[in-house]
Design a protein around this motif. Structure first.
Motif, short mmCIF file in Angstrom:
data_model
loop_
_atom_site.label_atom_id
_atom_site.label_comp_id
_atom_site.label_asym_id
_atom_site.label_seq_id
_atom_site.Cartn_x
_atom_site.Cartn_y
_atom_site.Cartn_z
N ASN A 16 -3.83 -7.60 -10.35
CA ASN A 16 -4.68 -6.52 -10.85
C ASN A 16 -5.98 -7.05 -11.46
OD1 ASN A 16 -2.91 -4.44 -10.19
ND2 ASN A 16 -1.78 -4.66 -12.10
N PHE A 17 -5.95 -8.30 -11.95
CA PHE A 17 -7.09 -8.87 -12.63
C PHE A 17 -7.46 -10.20 -11.98
CE2 PHE A 17 -4.70 -6.32 -15.70
CZ PHE A 17 -5.69 -5.41 -16.08
N PRO A 18 -8.72 -10.61 -12.04
CA PRO A 18 -9.14 -11.85 -11.38
C PRO A 18 -8.36 -13.07 -11.85
CG PRO A 18 -11.05 -10.58 -12.12
CD PRO A 18 -9.84 -9.91 -12.70
N VAL A 19 -8.01 -13.92 -10.90
CA VAL A 19 -7.34 -15.19 -11.19
C VAL A 19 -8.12 -16.29 -10.48
CG1 VAL A 19 -5.24 -16.56 -10.93
CG2 VAL A 19 -5.07 -14.09 -11.36
N ALA A 20 -8.70 -17.20 -11.24
CA ALA A 20 -9.47 -18.32 -10.66
C ALA A 20 -10.46 -17.82 -9.62
CB ALA A 20 -8.52 -19.35 -10.04
N SER A 21 -11.22 -16.81 -9.97
CA SER A 21 -12.20 -16.24 -9.05
C SER A 21 -13.35 -17.22 -8.82
CB SER A 21 -12.76 -14.94 -9.61
OG SER A 21 -13.67 -15.19 -10.66
N ASP A 241 -11.01 0.11 -18.43
CA ASP A 241 -11.00 1.24 -17.51
C ASP A 241 -9.57 1.67 -17.17
OD1 ASP A 241 -12.75 2.98 -15.66
OD2 ASP A 241 -11.23 2.19 -14.29
N LEU A 242 -8.69 0.71 -16.92
CA LEU A 242 -7.30 1.04 -16.61
C LEU A 242 -6.63 1.72 -17.81
CD1 LEU A 242 -6.14 -2.12 -14.64
CD2 LEU A 242 -6.48 0.18 -13.73
N THR A 243 -6.95 1.27 -19.00
CA THR A 243 -6.37 1.88 -20.19
C THR A 243 -6.82 3.34 -20.33
OG1 THR A 243 -6.27 -0.27 -21.29
CG2 THR A 243 -6.13 1.67 -22.70
N GLU A 244 -8.08 3.59 -20.05
CA GLU A 244 -8.57 4.97 -20.09
C GLU A 244 -7.87 5.83 -19.03
OE1 GLU A 244 -10.45 6.19 -22.54
OE2 GLU A 244 -10.21 4.15 -23.33
N HIS A 258 -6.70 -0.11 -9.63
CA HIS A 258 -8.03 -0.05 -9.01
C HIS A 258 -7.95 -0.36 -7.53
CE1 HIS A 258 -9.70 -1.17 -13.19
NE2 HIS A 258 -10.08 0.07 -12.93
N ARG A 259 -8.71 0.35 -6.74
CA ARG A 259 -8.96 -0.07 -5.37
C ARG A 259 -10.07 -1.13 -5.41
NH1 ARG A 259 -6.23 3.55 -2.22
NH2 ARG A 259 -5.89 5.63 -3.13
N ALA A 260 -10.15 -1.95 -4.37
CA ALA A 260 -11.11 -3.06 -4.38
C ALA A 260 -12.55 -2.61 -4.65
CB ALA A 260 -11.03 -3.83 -3.07
N PRO A 261 -13.06 -1.55 -4.01
CA PRO A 261 -14.44 -1.14 -4.30
C PRO A 261 -14.64 -0.71 -5.76
CG PRO A 261 -13.69 -0.18 -2.24
CD PRO A 261 -12.48 -0.76 -2.91
N GLU A 262 -13.62 -0.07 -6.32
CA GLU A 262 -13.72 0.35 -7.73
C GLU A 262 -13.81 -0.88 -8.64
OE1 GLU A 262 -11.02 4.42 -7.65
OE2 GLU A 262 -10.03 2.47 -7.82
N LEU A 264 -14.84 -3.90 -7.88
CA LEU A 264 -16.12 -4.58 -7.70
C LEU A 264 -17.25 -3.87 -8.45
CD1 LEU A 264 -15.91 -5.56 -3.93
CD2 LEU A 264 -15.95 -7.13 -5.89
N ARG A 265 -17.23 -2.55 -8.39
CA ARG A 265 -18.27 -1.78 -9.08
C ARG A 265 -18.19 -2.00 -10.59
NH1 ARG A 265 -17.67 2.83 -11.53
NH2 ARG A 265 -15.72 3.32 -10.46
N LEU A 266 -17.00 -2.00 -11.12
CA LEU A 266 -16.83 -2.19 -12.56
C LEU A 266 -17.16 -3.62 -12.98
CD1 LEU A 266 -13.47 -0.25 -12.98
CD2 LEU A 266 -15.62 0.36 -14.09
N ALA A 267 -16.91 -4.59 -12.08
CA ALA A 267 -17.07 -5.99 -12.43
C ALA A 267 -18.51 -6.46 -12.41
CB ALA A 267 -16.25 -6.86 -11.47
N ALA A 268 -19.32 -5.86 -11.57
CA ALA A 268 -20.67 -6.37 -11.33
C ALA A 268 -21.51 -6.47 -12.61
CB ALA A 268 -21.39 -5.51 -10.30
#
Length: 279
Positions: A16-21, A241-244, A258-262, A264-268
């Motif tokens: 669900n969350f980035p790992v060694a991105s 965002d997930l908590t909300e 989250h879906r992948a596009p969601e 990415l949008r939140l992460a940018a």
């Protein structure tokens, strides 16, 4: 059973969350991925739906032998042992994780929030501490905020999967006192849709998780390594965002992940702000 036979098949890109991105410096990714593979293998053992408890504990013991560098140790643990030795890193965080996975095999209910946070001290907080150690960050400055964020991530995952955990593993991370205060019942978790009382329970836990994220909000700014700071800022934003979502959605009948596009949008935004600010 061999360890591989109990594997979920998940990799570090499936979390669900980035790992060694790609945000992390290349030299730091290898130890983080080795730690992830160790943790994923042990987690899969503890969470296997049909393996007997005795078999799970036997294989987790093989993970410990691997950390000892002993013959008969699990491959993922032996690989991590080599990485730790090469980097001069302690194995204490990996051993804490094994304590948590053994607890998952033997404990399937939590009496109160304090008990759940105590579990997170072994199941989640060691992950953040290990990554910080890999980067040579100041423990005193960063560990408290890291601990809060890691506990929040763990609880978000529990809340998203509360129905699945109950149905497949008879495991309930929602504390009994929070369930009782809302007038819910544990078997409400087996329904296709959450009852009003169960929704109240989930939202109570989500509000407590939001308080953890308030504690962790300064975390990225405390980190010296700008690339790690960027990854932490992304994780913080995704968790918020997930908590909300958990405050407004029913995880038994609605999608929370989250879906992948969601994602990415939140992460940018958070990633760019950290990278540009520190440049």
């Amino acid at each position: 059973m061999a360890t591989a036979s109990l594997s979920s098949g998940k990799g570090h890109r499936d979390e669900n969350f980035p790992v060694a991105s790609w945000l992390l410096a290349r030299r730091h990714r290898a130890p983080v991925i080795a730690f992830y593979r160790f943790a994923r293998a042990a987690d899969d053992l503890a969470d296997h739906e049909t393996a007997p408890a005795a078999e799970k504990l036997r294989q987790l013991a093989a993970m410990r032998r691997g950390l000892d560098g002993a013959s008969g140790g699990a491959a993922e643990a032996l690989a991590l042992r080599e990485v730790l030795d090469d980097a001069g890193l302690s194995d204490v965080h990996a051993r804490d994780l094994l304590d948590a996975f053994e607890q998952d095999v033997t404990v399937n209910r939590y009496a109160d929030w304090a008990g759940l946070i105590d579990y997170c001290r072994r199941s989640a907080m060691p992950v953040g501490r290990f990554v910080l150690d890999v980067h040579g960050e100041d423990r005193a400055a960063t560990w408290p905020a890291s601990d809060a964020l890691c506990a929040a991530l763990q609880i978000v995952n529990h809340l998203q999967d509360c129905g699945k955990d109950y149905r497949e593993l008879d495991r309930v991370y929602l504390p009994a006192d929070v369930i009782a205060a809302a007038g819910a019942r544990i078997d409400d978790l087996g329904a296709a849709k959450a009852s009003p009382a169960l929704l109240a329970t989930i939202r109570d836990a989500a509000r407590r998780t939001r308080a953890l994220l308030v504690e962790s909000a300064p975390f990225a700014g405390l980190i010296r390594d700008r690339r790690l700071a960027a990854e932490v800022a992304v994780i913080q934003r995704l968790a918020e965002d997930l908590t909300e979502r958990l405050l407004t959605r029913d995880p038994l009948s609605e999608r929370v992940h989250h879906r992948a596009p969601e994602a990415l949008r939140l992460a940018a935004g958070p990633a760019l702000r950290q990278l540009v600010r520190r440049r």
